[in-house]
Design a protein around this motif. Sequence first.
Motif, PDB file in Angstrom:
ATOM      1  N   PRO A  62       0.816  -1.217   0.000  1.00  0.00           N
ATOM      2  CA  PRO A  62       0.000   0.000   0.000  1.00  0.00           C
ATOM      3  C   PRO A  62       0.854   1.273   0.000  1.00  0.00           C
ATOM      4  CG  PRO A  62      -0.745  -1.543   1.694  1.00  0.00           C
ATOM      5  CD  PRO A  62       0.542  -2.079   1.147  1.00  0.00           C
ATOM      6  N   VAL A  63       0.389   2.261  -0.747  1.00  0.00           N
ATOM      7  CA  VAL A  63       1.030   3.587  -0.750  1.00  0.00           C
ATOM      8  C   VAL A  63       0.625   4.273   0.545  1.00  0.00           C
ATOM      9  CG1 VAL A  63       1.120   5.809  -1.935  1.00  0.00           C
ATOM     10  CG2 VAL A  63       0.993   3.692  -3.259  1.00  0.00           C
ATOM     11  N   LYS A  64       1.609   4.874   1.225  1.00  0.00           N
ATOM     12  CA  LYS A  64       1.336   5.490   2.526  1.00  0.00           C
ATOM     13  C   LYS A  64       1.771   6.949   2.551  1.00  0.00           C
ATOM     14  CE  LYS A  64       1.901   1.180   5.037  1.00  0.00           C
ATOM     15  NZ  LYS A  64       2.664   0.473   6.058  1.00  0.00           N
ATOM     16  N   GLU A  65       1.174   7.672   3.480  1.00  0.00           N
ATOM     17  CA  GLU A  65       1.502   9.077   3.694  1.00  0.00           C
ATOM     18  C   GLU A  65       3.003   9.243   3.928  1.00  0.00           C
ATOM     19  OE1 GLU A  65       0.566  12.436   7.060  1.00  0.00           O
ATOM     20  OE2 GLU A  65      -1.018  11.014   6.558  1.00  0.00           O
ATOM     21  N   GLY A  66       3.573  10.263   3.293  1.00  0.00           N
ATOM     22  CA  GLY A  66       4.977  10.583   3.483  1.00  0.00           C
ATOM     23  C   GLY A  66       5.907   9.964   2.445  1.00  0.00           C
ATOM     24  N   GLN A  67       5.420   8.985   1.686  1.00  0.00           N
ATOM     25  CA  GLN A  67       6.257   8.364   0.666  1.00  0.00           C
ATOM     26  C   GLN A  67       6.351   9.263  -0.566  1.00  0.00           C
ATOM     27  OE1 GLN A  67       4.184   4.641   0.059  1.00  0.00           O
ATOM     28  NE2 GLN A  67       5.395   3.608   1.618  1.00  0.00           N
ATOM     29  N   ARG A  68       7.514   9.259  -1.200  1.00  0.00           N
ATOM     30  CA  ARG A  68       7.677   9.985  -2.465  1.00  0.00           C
ATOM     31  C   ARG A  68       7.339   9.035  -3.602  1.00  0.00           C
ATOM     32  NH1 ARG A  68      13.383  12.638  -1.186  1.00  0.00           N
ATOM     33  NH2 ARG A  68      12.670  14.420   0.011  1.00  0.00           N
ATOM     34  N   ILE A  69       6.543   9.540  -4.556  1.00  0.00           N
ATOM     35  CA  ILE A  69       6.126   8.716  -5.675  1.00  0.00           C
ATOM     36  C   ILE A  69       6.295   9.465  -6.988  1.00  0.00           C
ATOM     37  CG2 ILE A  69       4.502   7.277  -4.368  1.00  0.00           C
ATOM     38  CD1 ILE A  69       2.235   9.097  -5.308  1.00  0.00           C
ATOM     39  N   LYS A  88       6.111  13.625  -6.343  1.00  0.00           N
ATOM     40  CA  LYS A  88       5.359  14.245  -5.252  1.00  0.00           C
ATOM     41  C   LYS A  88       5.435  13.375  -4.012  1.00  0.00           C
ATOM     42  CE  LYS A  88       4.170  17.817  -7.417  1.00  0.00           C
ATOM     43  NZ  LYS A  88       4.779  19.059  -7.036  1.00  0.00           N
ATOM     44  N   THR A  89       5.027  13.951  -2.892  1.00  0.00           N
ATOM     45  CA  THR A  89       4.973  13.246  -1.613  1.00  0.00           C
ATOM     46  C   THR A  89       3.512  12.969  -1.293  1.00  0.00           C
ATOM     47  OG1 THR A  89       6.951  14.383  -0.856  1.00  0.00           O
ATOM     48  CG2 THR A  89       5.566  13.394   0.840  1.00  0.00           C
ATOM     49  N   VAL A  90       3.208  11.760  -0.874  1.00  0.00           N
ATOM     50  CA  VAL A  90       1.833  11.385  -0.556  1.00  0.00           C
ATOM     51  C   VAL A  90       1.383  12.154   0.683  1.00  0.00           C
ATOM     52  CG1 VAL A  90       0.288   9.488   0.101  1.00  0.00           C
ATOM     53  CG2 VAL A  90       2.135   9.089  -1.555  1.00  0.00           C
ATOM     54  N   ALA A  91       0.289  12.912   0.534  1.00  0.00           N
ATOM     55  CA  ALA A  91      -0.290  13.651   1.659  1.00  0.00           C
ATOM     56  C   ALA A  91      -1.298  12.759   2.387  1.00  0.00           C
ATOM     57  CB  ALA A  91      -0.960  14.931   1.171  1.00  0.00           C
ATOM     58  N   LYS A 108     -10.510   7.256   1.544  1.00  0.00           N
ATOM     59  CA  LYS A 108     -11.242   5.996   1.751  1.00  0.00           C
ATOM     60  C   LYS A 108     -11.580   5.287   0.439  1.00  0.00           C
ATOM     61  CE  LYS A 108     -15.732   8.235   1.948  1.00  0.00           C
ATOM     62  NZ  LYS A 108     -16.956   8.438   2.698  1.00  0.00           N
ATOM     63  N   ASN A 109     -11.548   6.013  -0.677  1.00  0.00           N
ATOM     64  CA  ASN A 109     -11.815   5.417  -1.990  1.00  0.00           C
ATOM     65  C   ASN A 109     -10.540   4.934  -2.677  1.00  0.00           C
ATOM     66  OD1 ASN A 109     -14.645   5.927  -1.874  1.00  0.00           O
ATOM     67  ND2 ASN A 109     -14.220   8.066  -2.339  1.00  0.00           N
ATOM     68  N   GLY A 110      -9.407   5.104  -2.005  1.00  0.00           N
ATOM     69  CA  GLY A 110      -8.133   4.652  -2.554  1.00  0.00           C
ATOM     70  C   GLY A 110      -7.418   5.673  -3.416  1.00  0.00           C
ATOM     71  N   PHE A 111      -7.985   6.874  -3.533  1.00  0.00           N
ATOM     72  CA  PHE A 111      -7.320   7.919  -4.308  1.00  0.00           C
ATOM     73  C   PHE A 111      -6.169   8.515  -3.500  1.00  0.00           C
ATOM     74  CE2 PHE A 111     -11.447   7.930  -6.484  1.00  0.00           C
ATOM     75  CZ  PHE A 111     -10.997   7.784  -7.786  1.00  0.00           C
ATOM     76  N   ILE A 112      -5.108   8.853  -4.209  1.00  0.00           N
ATOM     77  CA  ILE A 112      -3.901   9.378  -3.577  1.00  0.00           C
ATOM     78  C   ILE A 112      -3.874  10.890  -3.764  1.00  0.00           C
ATOM     79  CG2 ILE A 112      -1.379   9.334  -3.625  1.00  0.00           C
ATOM     80  CD1 ILE A 112      -1.781   6.442  -4.905  1.00  0.00           C
ATOM     81  N   GLN A 159      -2.051   5.645 -11.954  1.00  0.00           N
ATOM     82  CA  GLN A 159      -1.229   6.758 -12.435  1.00  0.00           C
ATOM     83  C   GLN A 159       0.138   6.807 -11.753  1.00  0.00           C
ATOM     84  OE1 GLN A 159      -4.886   9.438 -11.876  1.00  0.00           O
ATOM     85  NE2 GLN A 159      -3.509  10.628 -13.172  1.00  0.00           N
ATOM     86  N   VAL A 160       0.312   6.016 -10.708  1.00  0.00           N
ATOM     87  CA  VAL A 160       1.583   5.997  -9.988  1.00  0.00           C
ATOM     88  C   VAL A 160       2.547   5.074 -10.745  1.00  0.00           C
ATOM     89  CG1 VAL A 160       2.742   5.463  -7.819  1.00  0.00           C
ATOM     90  CG2 VAL A 160       0.437   6.437  -7.794  1.00  0.00           C
ATOM     91  N   LEU A 161       3.655   5.648 -11.209  1.00  0.00           N
ATOM     92  CA  LEU A 161       4.641   4.894 -11.980  1.00  0.00           C
ATOM     93  C   LEU A 161       5.610   4.126 -11.091  1.00  0.00           C
ATOM     94  CD1 LEU A 161       5.445   7.572 -14.688  1.00  0.00           C
ATOM     95  CD2 LEU A 161       3.860   5.655 -14.851  1.00  0.00           C
ATOM     96  N   GLY A 162       5.799   4.610  -9.858  1.00  0.00           N
ATOM     97  CA  GLY A 162       6.705   3.921  -8.955  1.00  0.00           C
ATOM     98  C   GLY A 162       6.974   4.733  -7.705  1.00  0.00           C
ATOM     99  N   ARG A 163       7.710   4.108  -6.782  1.00  0.00           N
ATOM    100  CA  ARG A 163       8.128   4.789  -5.553  1.00  0.00           C
ATOM    101  C   ARG A 163       9.574   5.208  -5.668  1.00  0.00           C
ATOM    102  NH1 ARG A 163       6.676   1.575  -0.523  1.00  0.00           N
ATOM    103  NH2 ARG A 163       8.569   2.540   0.245  1.00  0.00           N
TER     104      ARG A 163
END
Length: 87
Positions: free
Chosen positions: A21-28, A40-43, A47-51, A73-77
């Motif tokens: 799972p993508v989590k808050e604070g990770q750069r993507i 960008k950094t995940v803010a 609840k719908n899974g949108f980042i 739309q996320v290409l990677g971490r």
Amino acid sequence: MTPVIHEGSFILVTKLLLLFPVKEGQRILIKHPEYGIIVKTVALVDKNGFIWSKGENKKSLSVEQIGPVDKEQVLGRIIGIFEPTSV
């Protein structure tokens, strides 16, 4: 405030970590329909899974400008940023 990632830097990205799972604070790395490929950094992940993501620079796009991003739309971490060296 200067950019966190300086011009000429190399960014190491992996898709493998997207299995988790993508989590808050990770750069993507995002493929945005309006802004192209951006880091960008995940803010938050809603609840719908949108980042929802933010920049780390005062001049960066706001969370509202970027809007929600689908996981597709996320290409990677980002796992590493390497600054250019002076020759």
